[in-house]
Design a protein around this motif. Structure first.
Motif, PDB file in Angstrom:
ATOM      1  N   GLY A  71       0.797  -1.220   0.000  1.00 41.52           N
ATOM      2  CA  GLY A  71       0.000   0.000   0.000  1.00 41.52           C
ATOM      3  C   GLY A  71       0.823   1.258   0.000  1.00 41.52           C
ATOM      4  O   GLY A  71       2.047   1.218   0.142  1.00 41.52           O
ATOM      5  N   MET A  72       0.134   2.368  -0.170  1.00 35.96           N
ATOM      6  CA  MET A  72       0.762   3.684  -0.107  1.00 35.96           C
ATOM      7  C   MET A  72      -0.258   4.678   0.421  1.00 35.96           C
ATOM      8  O   MET A  72      -1.467   4.444   0.371  1.00 35.96           O
ATOM      9  CB  MET A  72       1.282   4.149  -1.476  1.00 35.96           C
ATOM     10  CG  MET A  72       0.191   4.458  -2.480  1.00 35.96           C
ATOM     11  SD  MET A  72       0.788   5.377  -3.936  1.00 35.96           S
ATOM     12  CE  MET A  72       0.948   7.035  -3.243  1.00 35.96           C
ATOM     13  N   ALA A  73       0.247   5.782   0.945  1.00 33.60           N
ATOM     14  CA  ALA A  73      -0.631   6.848   1.428  1.00 33.60           C
ATOM     15  C   ALA A  73       0.112   8.173   1.321  1.00 33.60           C
ATOM     16  O   ALA A  73       1.347   8.211   1.327  1.00 33.60           O
ATOM     17  CB  ALA A  73      -1.066   6.597   2.870  1.00 33.60           C
ATOM     18  N   ILE A  74      -0.648   9.256   1.233  1.00 32.21           N
ATOM     19  CA  ILE A  74      -0.081  10.602   1.134  1.00 32.21           C
ATOM     20  C   ILE A  74      -0.600  11.430   2.293  1.00 32.21           C
ATOM     21  O   ILE A  74      -1.795  11.432   2.582  1.00 32.21           O
ATOM     22  CB  ILE A  74      -0.477  11.272  -0.197  1.00 32.21           C
ATOM     23  CG1 ILE A  74      -0.017  10.420  -1.380  1.00 32.21           C
ATOM     24  CG2 ILE A  74       0.118  12.681  -0.290  1.00 32.21           C
ATOM     25  CD1 ILE A  74      -0.555  10.901  -2.718  1.00 32.21           C
ATOM     26  N   GLY A  75       0.302  12.132   2.969  1.00 29.03           N
ATOM     27  CA  GLY A  75      -0.111  12.962   4.092  1.00 29.03           C
ATOM     28  C   GLY A  75       0.781  14.170   4.241  1.00 29.03           C
ATOM     29  O   GLY A  75       1.894  14.214   3.707  1.00 29.03           O
ATOM     30  N   SER A  76       0.295  15.150   4.978  1.00 29.70           N
ATOM     31  CA  SER A  76       1.054  16.389   5.160  1.00 29.70           C
ATOM     32  C   SER A  76       2.189  16.230   6.158  1.00 29.70           C
ATOM     33  O   SER A  76       3.096  17.052   6.219  1.00 29.70           O
ATOM     34  CB  SER A  76       0.119  17.512   5.619  1.00 29.70           C
ATOM     35  OG  SER A  76      -0.537  17.142   6.825  1.00 29.70           O
ATOM     36  N   SER A  77       2.142  15.170   6.989  1.00 32.30           N
ATOM     37  CA  SER A  77       3.203  14.937   7.966  1.00 32.30           C
ATOM     38  C   SER A  77       3.215  13.471   8.330  1.00 32.30           C
ATOM     39  O   SER A  77       2.342  12.699   7.913  1.00 32.30           O
ATOM     40  CB  SER A  77       2.989  15.780   9.223  1.00 32.30           C
ATOM     41  OG  SER A  77       1.889  15.289   9.957  1.00 32.30           O
ATOM     42  N   GLU A  78       4.204  13.077   9.123  1.00 33.06           N
ATOM     43  CA  GLU A  78       4.293  11.691   9.578  1.00 33.06           C
ATOM     44  C   GLU A  78       3.846  11.586  11.034  1.00 33.06           C
ATOM     45  O   GLU A  78       4.425  10.856  11.832  1.00 33.06           O
ATOM     46  CB  GLU A  78       5.722  11.170   9.422  1.00 33.06           C
ATOM     47  CG  GLU A  78       6.181  11.064   7.981  1.00 33.06           C
ATOM     48  CD  GLU A  78       7.581  10.477   7.864  1.00 33.06           C
ATOM     49  OE1 GLU A  78       7.758   9.290   8.163  1.00 33.06           O
ATOM     50  OE2 GLU A  78       8.500  11.221   7.490  1.00 33.06           O
ATOM     51  N   ALA A  79       2.803  12.315  11.396  1.00 37.92           N
ATOM     52  CA  ALA A  79       2.285  12.271  12.762  1.00 37.92           C
ATOM     53  C   ALA A  79       1.656  10.915  13.043  1.00 37.92           C
ATOM     54  O   ALA A  79       1.285  10.174  12.130  1.00 37.92           O
ATOM     55  CB  ALA A  79       1.257  13.381  12.961  1.00 37.92           C
ATOM     56  N   GLU A  80       1.512  10.596  14.336  1.00 35.42           N
ATOM     57  CA  GLU A  80       0.975   9.285  14.721  1.00 35.42           C
ATOM     58  C   GLU A  80      -0.396   9.028  14.113  1.00 35.42           C
ATOM     59  O   GLU A  80      -0.701   7.904  13.691  1.00 35.42           O
ATOM     60  CB  GLU A  80       0.900   9.179  16.246  1.00 35.42           C
ATOM     61  CG  GLU A  80       0.366   7.829  16.726  1.00 35.42           C
ATOM     62  CD  GLU A  80       0.318   7.720  18.239  1.00 35.42           C
ATOM     63  OE1 GLU A  80      -0.382   6.825  18.735  1.00 35.42           O
ATOM     64  OE2 GLU A  80       0.985   8.530  18.912  1.00 35.42           O
ATOM     65  N   VAL A  81      -1.239  10.053  14.040  1.00 38.06           N
ATOM     66  CA  VAL A  81      -2.584   9.857  13.503  1.00 38.06           C
ATOM     67  C   VAL A  81      -2.520   9.419  12.037  1.00 38.06           C
ATOM     68  O   VAL A  81      -3.349   8.607  11.578  1.00 38.06           O
ATOM     69  CB  VAL A  81      -3.418  11.155  13.653  1.00 38.06           C
ATOM     70  CG1 VAL A  81      -2.808  12.306  12.845  1.00 38.06           C
ATOM     71  CG2 VAL A  81      -4.862  10.909  13.238  1.00 38.06           C
ATOM     72  N   PHE A  82      -1.534   9.915  11.280  1.00 40.12           N
ATOM     73  CA  PHE A  82      -1.371   9.529   9.885  1.00 40.12           C
ATOM     74  C   PHE A  82      -0.926   8.074   9.784  1.00 40.12           C
ATOM     75  O   PHE A  82      -1.472   7.279   9.012  1.00 40.12           O
ATOM     76  CB  PHE A  82      -0.364  10.462   9.208  1.00 40.12           C
ATOM     77  CG  PHE A  82      -0.053  10.113   7.775  1.00 40.12           C
ATOM     78  CD1 PHE A  82      -1.052   9.731   6.908  1.00 40.12           C
ATOM     79  CD2 PHE A  82       1.248  10.173   7.301  1.00 40.12           C
ATOM     80  CE1 PHE A  82      -0.774   9.411   5.585  1.00 40.12           C
ATOM     81  CE2 PHE A  82       1.541   9.865   5.986  1.00 40.12           C
ATOM     82  CZ  PHE A  82       0.536   9.486   5.125  1.00 40.12           C
ATOM     83  N   TRP A  83       0.089   7.715  10.592  1.00 40.90           N
ATOM     84  CA  TRP A  83       0.587   6.334  10.592  1.00 40.90           C
ATOM     85  C   TRP A  83      -0.535   5.379  10.979  1.00 40.90           C
ATOM     86  O   TRP A  83      -0.709   4.319  10.365  1.00 40.90           O
ATOM     87  CB  TRP A  83       1.740   6.185  11.582  1.00 40.90           C
ATOM     88  CG  TRP A  83       3.039   6.767  11.131  1.00 40.90           C
ATOM     89  CD1 TRP A  83       3.687   7.846  11.675  1.00 40.90           C
ATOM     90  CD2 TRP A  83       3.862   6.320  10.050  1.00 40.90           C
ATOM     91  NE1 TRP A  83       4.856   8.083  11.005  1.00 40.90           N
ATOM     92  CE2 TRP A  83       4.990   7.169  10.001  1.00 40.90           C
ATOM     93  CE3 TRP A  83       3.751   5.286   9.122  1.00 40.90           C
ATOM     94  CZ2 TRP A  83       6.012   7.002   9.073  1.00 40.90           C
ATOM     95  CZ3 TRP A  83       4.762   5.126   8.191  1.00 40.90           C
ATOM     96  CH2 TRP A  83       5.875   5.978   8.172  1.00 40.90           C
ATOM     97  N   THR A  84      -1.287   5.736  12.019  1.00 38.04           N
ATOM     98  CA  THR A  84      -2.355   4.864  12.496  1.00 38.04           C
ATOM     99  C   THR A  84      -3.415   4.651  11.420  1.00 38.04           C
ATOM    100  O   THR A  84      -3.885   3.531  11.198  1.00 38.04           O
ATOM    101  CB  THR A  84      -3.005   5.450  13.765  1.00 38.04           C
ATOM    102  OG1 THR A  84      -2.002   5.578  14.790  1.00 38.04           O
ATOM    103  CG2 THR A  84      -4.122   4.546  14.268  1.00 38.04           C
ATOM    104  N   ALA A  85      -3.783   5.725  10.735  1.00 41.64           N
ATOM    105  CA  ALA A  85      -4.787   5.619   9.669  1.00 41.64           C
ATOM    106  C   ALA A  85      -4.281   4.726   8.539  1.00 41.64           C
ATOM    107  O   ALA A  85      -5.038   3.908   7.988  1.00 41.64           O
ATOM    108  CB  ALA A  85      -5.126   7.010   9.147  1.00 41.64           C
ATOM    109  N   PHE A  86      -3.007   4.864   8.194  1.00 42.65           N
ATOM    110  CA  PHE A  86      -2.430   4.060   7.108  1.00 42.65           C
ATOM    111  C   PHE A  86      -2.399   2.583   7.494  1.00 42.65           C
ATOM    112  O   PHE A  86      -2.858   1.714   6.732  1.00 42.65           O
ATOM    113  CB  PHE A  86      -1.024   4.558   6.782  1.00 42.65           C
ATOM    114  CG  PHE A  86      -0.311   3.726   5.751  1.00 42.65           C
ATOM    115  CD1 PHE A  86      -0.872   3.490   4.510  1.00 42.65           C
ATOM    116  CD2 PHE A  86       0.944   3.180   6.020  1.00 42.65           C
ATOM    117  CE1 PHE A  86      -0.217   2.729   3.549  1.00 42.65           C
ATOM    118  CE2 PHE A  86       1.610   2.422   5.074  1.00 42.65           C
ATOM    119  CZ  PHE A  86       1.027   2.190   3.841  1.00 42.65           C
ATOM    120  N   LEU A  87      -1.865   2.275   8.670  1.00 45.44           N
ATOM    121  CA  LEU A  87      -1.781   0.881   9.097  1.00 45.44           C
ATOM    122  C   LEU A  87      -3.163   0.276   9.295  1.00 45.44           C
ATOM    123  O   LEU A  87      -3.394  -0.898   9.001  1.00 45.44           O
ATOM    124  CB  LEU A  87      -0.967   0.780  10.388  1.00 45.44           C
ATOM    125  CG  LEU A  87       0.515   1.151  10.261  1.00 45.44           C
ATOM    126  CD1 LEU A  87       1.216   1.037  11.610  1.00 45.44           C
ATOM    127  CD2 LEU A  87       1.215   0.259   9.236  1.00 45.44           C
TER     128      LEU A  87
END
Length: 276
Positions: A71-87
Motif C-alpha cells: 500500500g501507499m498513502a499521502i499525508g502532510s506529515s508523519e504524525a501518529e494519527v497519519f501512521w495509524t490511519a495508514f496501518l
C-alpha cells in the motif's frame, strides 16, 4: 505521427487511475510476518502554494516468502494519527500475522505498530548509524562505527546485547551522549536478532525497499512539482504496480518457504511437511 487528442489522454489517465486504484485497494490475503515501511517527500501544489507531502510505502513478505507492495498513502506529515490511519487501512484490507515492522525511527509509527499489530518494531540500522555517528565527531566516526559493528557481528540476541552494552560503556567516558543514545536504542536496533539468522540481513534496515524508493525519486524528479495529490497517486501508484508485477514473475522467493512458514499464524502453512 498524429498527436494524441485531449480525450485520448483523458481516457488513458482514467484507465491508469482504475488500475492503480484496484491495485492499492486489493484484498490482502494470508499472513505477512515481515513489513517494511518507508517515506519519501514530494512537492505538490495546494491552494496556490507549493508544499511538501509525505508518501508512505509499505512492502511485505508473506507466509510463502513472496514480496509484495501492500500500500501507499499521502499525508502532510508523519504524525501518529497519519501512521495509524495508514496501518489501519492495511488491516481493513486483510493484513494480519505481522511479527516485525521495519522503519526509520518515528515515535508515531512505533506507537501505531504496537496498537494495531502487537508486533515487534525494528529501528532501521542504517538510519541509526547516521544518528549515532553524528555524536562521534568527524575524527571519531570510523572508530565508533567499527566498535558498534562488533555488536552486529554477534550470532545470538544475547551476545549482541552484551556486546552492545560493553561498547556503550567503553564510549561513555569520552562520548557520553553517544553512550546514552545507545542505551536508549538498544532494544529497537537489535530487535531483528530474535528472528532467524537467514532473514537478518534483510530485516535490520529499510534497504529492501531503498531501490524502489530510488526509482520513485528518479521518475518523480522529472515532474518536479505535482499539480495535485491525485497526480502523485497516479504516477507513484503506477511505479509500485510495475514493481509488484516484476516481483511476481521472479521465480525465486524473497525468503524460502521453509524458513518463513513457521512464522505463519495459519496452521495449514506452518504445519511441517509430511515425509512420503
Amino acid at each position: 505521427m498524429s498527436g494524441i487528442s485531449r480525450s485520448q489522454v483523458s481516457r488513458l489517465c482514467e484507465e491508469i487511475d482504475d488500475r492503480v486504484k484496484a491495485f492499492l485497494d486489493r484484498p490482502i490475503e494470508g499472513d505477512w510476518p515481515y513489513l517494511w515501511i518507508d517515506a519519501t517527500y514530494l512537492k505538490v501544489r495546494q491552494a496556490g502554494r507549493i508544499v511538501s507531502v509525505a508518501v508512505i510505502i509499505a512492502v511485505g513478505v508473506n507466509g510463502d516468502g513472496r514480496r509484495e507492495v501492500l500500500g501507499m498513502a499521502i499525508g502532510s506529515s508523519e504524525a501518529e494519527v497519519f501512521w495509524t490511519a495508514f496501518l489501519r487501512s492495511l488491516a481493513r484490507r486483510g493484513l494480519r500475522g505481522v511479527k516485525l515492522v521495519v522503519s526509520d525511527a518515528h515515535e508515531g509509527i512505533k506507537a501505531s505498530v504496537s496498537k494495531l499489530f502487537n508486533a515487534t518494531w525494528q529501528r532501521c540500522r542504517v538510519h541509526f548509524a547516521r544518528n549515532a555517528l553524528a555524536h562521534a565527531g568527524k575524527s571519531g566516526r570510523r572508530v565508533v562505527s567499527a566498535f558498534i559493528a562488533t555488536a552486529f557481528a554477534q550470532e545470538t540476541a544475547e551476545t549482541a546485547s552484551a556486546q552492545w552494552r560493553k561498547v556503550a560503556d567503553q564510549l561513555r567516558p569520552t562520548v557520553p551522549k553517544l553512550a546514552t543514545f545507545m542505551d536508549d536504542t538498544e532494544q529497537d536496533v537489535l530487535a531483528y536478532m530474535t528472528f532467524p539468522p537467514q532473514h537478518r540481513a534483510k530485516l535490520h534496515s529499510t534497504n529492501p525497499i531503498e531501490r524502489l524508493n530510488g526509482e520513485i525519486k528518479r521518475r518523480t524528479n522529472v515532474v518536479g512539482i505535482f499539480p495535485n495529490e491525485d497526480a502523485i497517486t497516479r504516477l507513484v501508484g503506477a511505479i509500485l504496480l510495475e514493481q509488484n508485477d516484476e516481483w511476481a514473475v521472479q521465480r525465486a522467493r524473497y525468503m524460502t518457504l521453509e524458513s518463513v512458514a513457521p512464522f505463519s499464524d495459519n496452521p495449514l502453512v506452518s504445519m511441517p511437511a509430511v515425509a512420503a
